[in-house]
Design a protein around this motif. Structure first.
Motif, PDB file in Angstrom:
ATOM      1  N   ALA A  55      -0.166   1.142 -12.553  1.00  0.00           N
ATOM      2  CA  ALA A  55      -0.751   0.648 -13.803  1.00  0.00           C
ATOM      3  C   ALA A  55      -2.191   0.186 -13.594  1.00  0.00           C
ATOM      4  CB  ALA A  55       0.099  -0.491 -14.361  1.00  0.00           C
ATOM      5  N   ILE A  56      -2.452  -0.474 -12.480  1.00  0.00           N
ATOM      6  CA  ILE A  56      -3.804  -0.938 -12.170  1.00  0.00           C
ATOM      7  C   ILE A  56      -4.743   0.255 -12.010  1.00  0.00           C
ATOM      8  CG2 ILE A  56      -5.207  -2.056 -10.385  1.00  0.00           C
ATOM      9  CD1 ILE A  56      -2.704  -3.925  -9.937  1.00  0.00           C
ATOM     10  N   ARG A  70       0.985   6.476  -2.441  1.00  0.00           N
ATOM     11  CA  ARG A  70       1.448   6.227  -1.069  1.00  0.00           C
ATOM     12  C   ARG A  70       1.104   4.812  -0.668  1.00  0.00           C
ATOM     13  NH1 ARG A  70       2.325  11.300   1.960  1.00  0.00           N
ATOM     14  NH2 ARG A  70       1.914  12.937   0.449  1.00  0.00           N
ATOM     15  N   ARG A  71       1.985   4.238   0.143  1.00  0.00           N
ATOM     16  CA  ARG A  71       1.790   2.876   0.623  1.00  0.00           C
ATOM     17  C   ARG A  71       1.382   2.911   2.083  1.00  0.00           C
ATOM     18  NH1 ARG A  71       3.748  -2.634  -0.067  1.00  0.00           N
ATOM     19  NH2 ARG A  71       2.610  -3.681   1.574  1.00  0.00           N
ATOM     20  N   THR A  72       0.283   2.228   2.423  1.00  0.00           N
ATOM     21  CA  THR A  72      -0.075   2.000   3.816  1.00  0.00           C
ATOM     22  C   THR A  72       0.386   0.598   4.147  1.00  0.00           C
ATOM     23  OG1 THR A  72      -2.269   1.151   3.278  1.00  0.00           O
ATOM     24  CG2 THR A  72      -2.084   3.530   3.631  1.00  0.00           C
ATOM     25  N   SER A  73      -0.013   0.075   5.272  1.00  0.00           N
ATOM     26  CA  SER A  73       0.465  -1.252   5.655  1.00  0.00           C
ATOM     27  C   SER A  73       0.007  -2.346   4.691  1.00  0.00           C
ATOM     28  CB  SER A  73       0.008  -1.593   7.077  1.00  0.00           C
ATOM     29  OG  SER A  73      -1.408  -1.605   7.131  1.00  0.00           O
ATOM     30  N   ASP A  74      -1.173  -2.197   4.091  1.00  0.00           N
ATOM     31  CA  ASP A  74      -1.680  -3.269   3.244  1.00  0.00           C
ATOM     32  C   ASP A  74      -2.232  -2.817   1.891  1.00  0.00           C
ATOM     33  OD1 ASP A  74      -3.868  -1.956   4.245  1.00  0.00           O
ATOM     34  OD2 ASP A  74      -5.017  -3.760   4.672  1.00  0.00           O
ATOM     35  N   ALA A  75      -2.011  -1.553   1.535  1.00  0.00           N
ATOM     36  CA  ALA A  75      -2.564  -1.062   0.274  1.00  0.00           C
ATOM     37  C   ALA A  75      -1.767   0.132  -0.246  1.00  0.00           C
ATOM     38  CB  ALA A  75      -4.025  -0.654   0.463  1.00  0.00           C
ATOM     39  N   TYR A  76      -1.978   0.421  -1.521  1.00  0.00           N
ATOM     40  CA  TYR A  76      -1.444   1.629  -2.137  1.00  0.00           C
ATOM     41  C   TYR A  76      -2.612   2.586  -2.371  1.00  0.00           C
ATOM     42  CZ  TYR A  76       2.842  -0.898  -3.327  1.00  0.00           C
ATOM     43  OH  TYR A  76       4.010  -1.613  -3.286  1.00  0.00           O
ATOM     44  N   GLY A  85     -10.384  16.950 -14.931  1.00  0.00           N
ATOM     45  CA  GLY A  85      -9.930  17.747 -13.794  1.00  0.00           C
ATOM     46  C   GLY A  85     -10.290  17.184 -12.424  1.00  0.00           C
ATOM     47  N   ARG A  86     -11.097  16.118 -12.387  1.00  0.00           N
ATOM     48  CA  ARG A  86     -11.445  15.511 -11.099  1.00  0.00           C
ATOM     49  C   ARG A  86     -10.212  14.858 -10.477  1.00  0.00           C
ATOM     50  NH1 ARG A  86     -14.392  10.937 -11.644  1.00  0.00           N
ATOM     51  NH2 ARG A  86     -13.691  10.802 -13.786  1.00  0.00           N
ATOM     52  N   VAL A  87     -10.143  14.888  -9.146  1.00  0.00           N
ATOM     53  CA  VAL A  87      -9.098  14.176  -8.420  1.00  0.00           C
ATOM     54  C   VAL A  87      -9.715  12.859  -7.951  1.00  0.00           C
ATOM     55  CG1 VAL A  87      -7.582  14.176  -6.416  1.00  0.00           C
ATOM     56  CG2 VAL A  87      -7.983  16.298  -7.682  1.00  0.00           C
ATOM     57  N   VAL A  88      -9.078  11.752  -8.329  1.00  0.00           N
ATOM     58  CA  VAL A  88      -9.607  10.429  -8.029  1.00  0.00           C
ATOM     59  C   VAL A  88      -8.569   9.670  -7.211  1.00  0.00           C
ATOM     60  CG1 VAL A  88     -10.491   8.284  -9.014  1.00  0.00           C
ATOM     61  CG2 VAL A  88     -10.833  10.446 -10.231  1.00  0.00           C
ATOM     62  N   ASP A  89      -8.993   9.127  -6.068  1.00  0.00           N
ATOM     63  CA  ASP A  89      -8.131   8.259  -5.275  1.00  0.00           C
ATOM     64  C   ASP A  89      -8.542   6.816  -5.510  1.00  0.00           C
ATOM     65  OD1 ASP A  89      -6.565  10.206  -4.099  1.00  0.00           O
ATOM     66  OD2 ASP A  89      -7.852  10.426  -2.356  1.00  0.00           O
ATOM     67  N   ILE A  90      -7.594   6.002  -5.923  1.00  0.00           N
ATOM     68  CA  ILE A  90      -7.826   4.582  -6.144  1.00  0.00           C
ATOM     69  C   ILE A  90      -7.021   3.832  -5.087  1.00  0.00           C
ATOM     70  CG2 ILE A  90      -7.600   2.652  -7.763  1.00  0.00           C
ATOM     71  CD1 ILE A  90      -9.472   4.722  -8.873  1.00  0.00           C
ATOM     72  N   VAL A  92      -5.511   0.332  -4.008  1.00  0.00           N
ATOM     73  CA  VAL A  92      -5.125  -0.946  -4.596  1.00  0.00           C
ATOM     74  C   VAL A  92      -4.548  -1.826  -3.504  1.00  0.00           C
ATOM     75  CG1 VAL A  92      -3.718  -2.082  -6.347  1.00  0.00           C
ATOM     76  CG2 VAL A  92      -4.619   0.200  -6.781  1.00  0.00           C
ATOM     77  N   ASP A  93      -5.130  -3.002  -3.305  1.00  0.00           N
ATOM     78  CA  ASP A  93      -4.646  -3.939  -2.295  1.00  0.00           C
ATOM     79  C   ASP A  93      -3.230  -4.391  -2.659  1.00  0.00           C
ATOM     80  OD1 ASP A  93      -4.265  -6.800  -1.146  1.00  0.00           O
ATOM     81  OD2 ASP A  93      -6.013  -6.001  -0.059  1.00  0.00           O
ATOM     82  N   ALA A  94      -2.299  -4.279  -1.723  1.00  0.00           N
ATOM     83  CA  ALA A  94      -0.888  -4.590  -2.009  1.00  0.00           C
ATOM     84  C   ALA A  94      -0.639  -6.081  -2.166  1.00  0.00           C
ATOM     85  CB  ALA A  94       0.000  -4.039  -0.891  1.00  0.00           C
ATOM     86  N   ALA A  95      -1.472  -6.908  -1.581  1.00  0.00           N
ATOM     87  CA  ALA A  95      -1.275  -8.355  -1.688  1.00  0.00           C
ATOM     88  C   ALA A  95      -1.891  -8.941  -2.949  1.00  0.00           C
ATOM     89  CB  ALA A  95      -1.857  -9.049  -0.458  1.00  0.00           C
ATOM     90  N   THR A  96      -3.071  -8.444  -3.337  1.00  0.00           N
ATOM     91  CA  THR A  96      -3.781  -9.060  -4.457  1.00  0.00           C
ATOM     92  C   THR A  96      -3.806  -8.212  -5.710  1.00  0.00           C
ATOM     93  OG1 THR A  96      -5.906  -8.083  -3.806  1.00  0.00           O
ATOM     94  CG2 THR A  96      -5.326 -10.233  -2.835  1.00  0.00           C
ATOM     95  N   GLY A  97      -3.635  -6.893  -5.592  1.00  0.00           N
ATOM     96  CA  GLY A  97      -3.733  -6.014  -6.740  1.00  0.00           C
ATOM     97  C   GLY A  97      -5.164  -5.625  -7.064  1.00  0.00           C
ATOM     98  N   ARG A  98      -6.098  -6.042  -6.222  1.00  0.00           N
ATOM     99  CA  ARG A  98      -7.505  -5.698  -6.450  1.00  0.00           C
ATOM    100  C   ARG A  98      -7.788  -4.285  -5.959  1.00  0.00           C
ATOM    101  NH1 ARG A  98      -9.812 -11.395  -4.412  1.00  0.00           N
ATOM    102  NH2 ARG A  98      -9.419 -12.524  -6.341  1.00  0.00           N
ATOM    103  N   ILE A  99      -8.718  -3.634  -6.653  1.00  0.00           N
ATOM    104  CA  ILE A  99      -9.131  -2.301  -6.241  1.00  0.00           C
ATOM    105  C   ILE A  99     -10.178  -2.438  -5.156  1.00  0.00           C
ATOM    106  CG2 ILE A  99     -10.292  -0.186  -6.998  1.00  0.00           C
ATOM    107  CD1 ILE A  99      -8.929  -0.606  -9.705  1.00  0.00           C
ATOM    108  N   ARG A 100     -10.009  -1.654  -4.089  1.00  0.00           N
ATOM    109  CA  ARG A 100     -10.984  -1.701  -2.979  1.00  0.00           C
ATOM    110  C   ARG A 100     -12.065  -0.686  -3.190  1.00  0.00           C
ATOM    111  NH1 ARG A 100      -7.202  -1.865   2.321  1.00  0.00           N
ATOM    112  NH2 ARG A 100      -6.109  -3.758   1.865  1.00  0.00           N
TER     113      ARG A 100
END
Length: 100
Positions: A55-56, A70-76, A85-90, A92-100
């Motif tokens: 959602a974020i 996908r989930r890494t150790s500390d982010a999605y 048509g662009r592919v965008v990777d966002i 998201v910090d798993a602890a705070t929900g902030r976008i890096r």
């Protein structure tokens, strides 16, 4: 078990079942003098779910379609195909929900 231990355990259970945003408002300090000290708070602080991360990320790319998360150790990492048509990777910090 002592009465104080039982009360502390009940407080922990209550906090664990409440949403993180309801437990302590953003930006406020944790009262370390209370029975629930700073170390205990870190044990009950929850992380955001994959659904919340999605959602974020979608709020950043309105009208996009999530094709992978996908989930890494500390982010999605949320991969979205934008309307144009662009592919965008966002990220998201798993602890705070902030976008890096």
């Amino acid at each position: 078990m002592t009465r104080k231990t039982l009360i502390s355990a009940a407080v922990l259970v209550a906090l664990m079942s409440a949403p993180a945003s309801a437990a302590i408002p953003q930006g406020e300090a944790v009262n370390t003098a209370s029975p629930l000290n700073a170390q205990s708070w870190q044990l009950v602080q929850r992380e955001i779910s994959a659904r919340e991360a999605k959602a974020i990320a979608l709020a950043r790319v309105p009208g996009g379609e999530v094709v992978d998360i996908r989930r890494t150790s500390d982010a999605y990492r949320v991969r979205i195909i934008a309307r144009d048509g662009r592919v965008v990777d966002i990220i998201v910090d798993a602890a705070t929900g902030r976008i890096r």
